[in-house]
Design a protein around this motif. Structure first.
Motif: not given
Length: 229
Positions: A57-71
């Motif tokens: 509805i409002s704001g911003k949302v980040k979609l992300s993945l984490l690698s095996f190294e944590g990046a």
């Protein structure tokens, strides 16, 4: 939390809901809840059991993945008025494939996928319209994959900066960098150092000006020419 009528009206305009009958739409709303997130708050985590998809509805949302190294790799930035995690509607995946985190205070609707699927079963016509809407997003994702895998840092950054700017615009235009530079860099698959270096290079060429949290694109037409070569 119950979904207020004003949020229902916003939700109703989205392609995934606008063609539902009033009865079916109200059934979906009955199984929809409101989530109010503060900045940096997690909505869901990778591999968490997936039963719902979401409407921002409002704001911003980040979609992300984490690698095996944590990046962290930023997959997408969701802006208001858009749905996300819709893959579970048809694929029936057991867990969310990404993490979802609020980049600012955000209001999100959590929509039960099973209820939504049942409403689509009532009308093949509506189902096809929804599939068409989702196919547009798939096409965008394929284009994005091409951009990130086949082109250099300048191309990726220029393409990102031109998003949302009308193609006919030729005069200088100011844009705000509403996201942290490291988030933008991850989003276009370059390092923060490369981001800063590329931005500086474009500035030295006179193509843009850097002013703290905003930029001035001096020649949008020339920038478009660069990414069209």
């Amino acid at each position: 939390m119950r979904v207020d009528i004003k949020y229902q009206e916003i939700m109703r305009k989205n392609p995934l809901f606008k063609d539902l009958t009033e009865e079916d739409f109200l059934q979906v709303v009955t199984h929809t809840t409101l989530c109010e997130l503060t900045s940096d708050e997690m909505l869901f985590q990778q591999q968490q059991p997936a039963t719902d998809f979401f409407f921002l509805i409002s704001g911003k949302v980040k979609l992300s993945l984490l690698s095996f190294e944590g990046a962290e790799k930023v997959v997408d930035i969701i802006h208001q008025g858009n749905t996300f995690a819709e893959a579970i509607i048809f694929r029936g995946i057991p867990g969310y494939p990404v993490n979802a985190e609020a980049l600012s205070d955000s209001v999100v609707l959590r929509i039960n996928a099973e209820t939504y699927i049942k409403t689509l079963q009532h009308s093949p016509e509506v189902c096809f319209k929804v599939m068409a809407a989702l196919s547009v997003r798939i096409h965008w994702l394929m284009t994005e994959l091409d951009r990130l895998s086949l082109h250099n840092a300048s191309y990726r950054l220029i393409s990102y900066l031109l998003e949302g700017i009308p193609e006919e615009r030729e005069t200088p235009i100011e844009i705000n960098l509403s996201l942290p530079k490291n988030v933008i860099a991850s989003r276009i698959s370059i390092t923060p150092e490369t981001f800063s270096r590329t931005l500086k290079g474009l500035s030295q060429q006179g193509l843009l000006e850097i002013h703290n949290t905003h930029l001035v694109l001096n020649n949008p037409a020339e920038l478009r020419r660069i990414v069209s070569i």
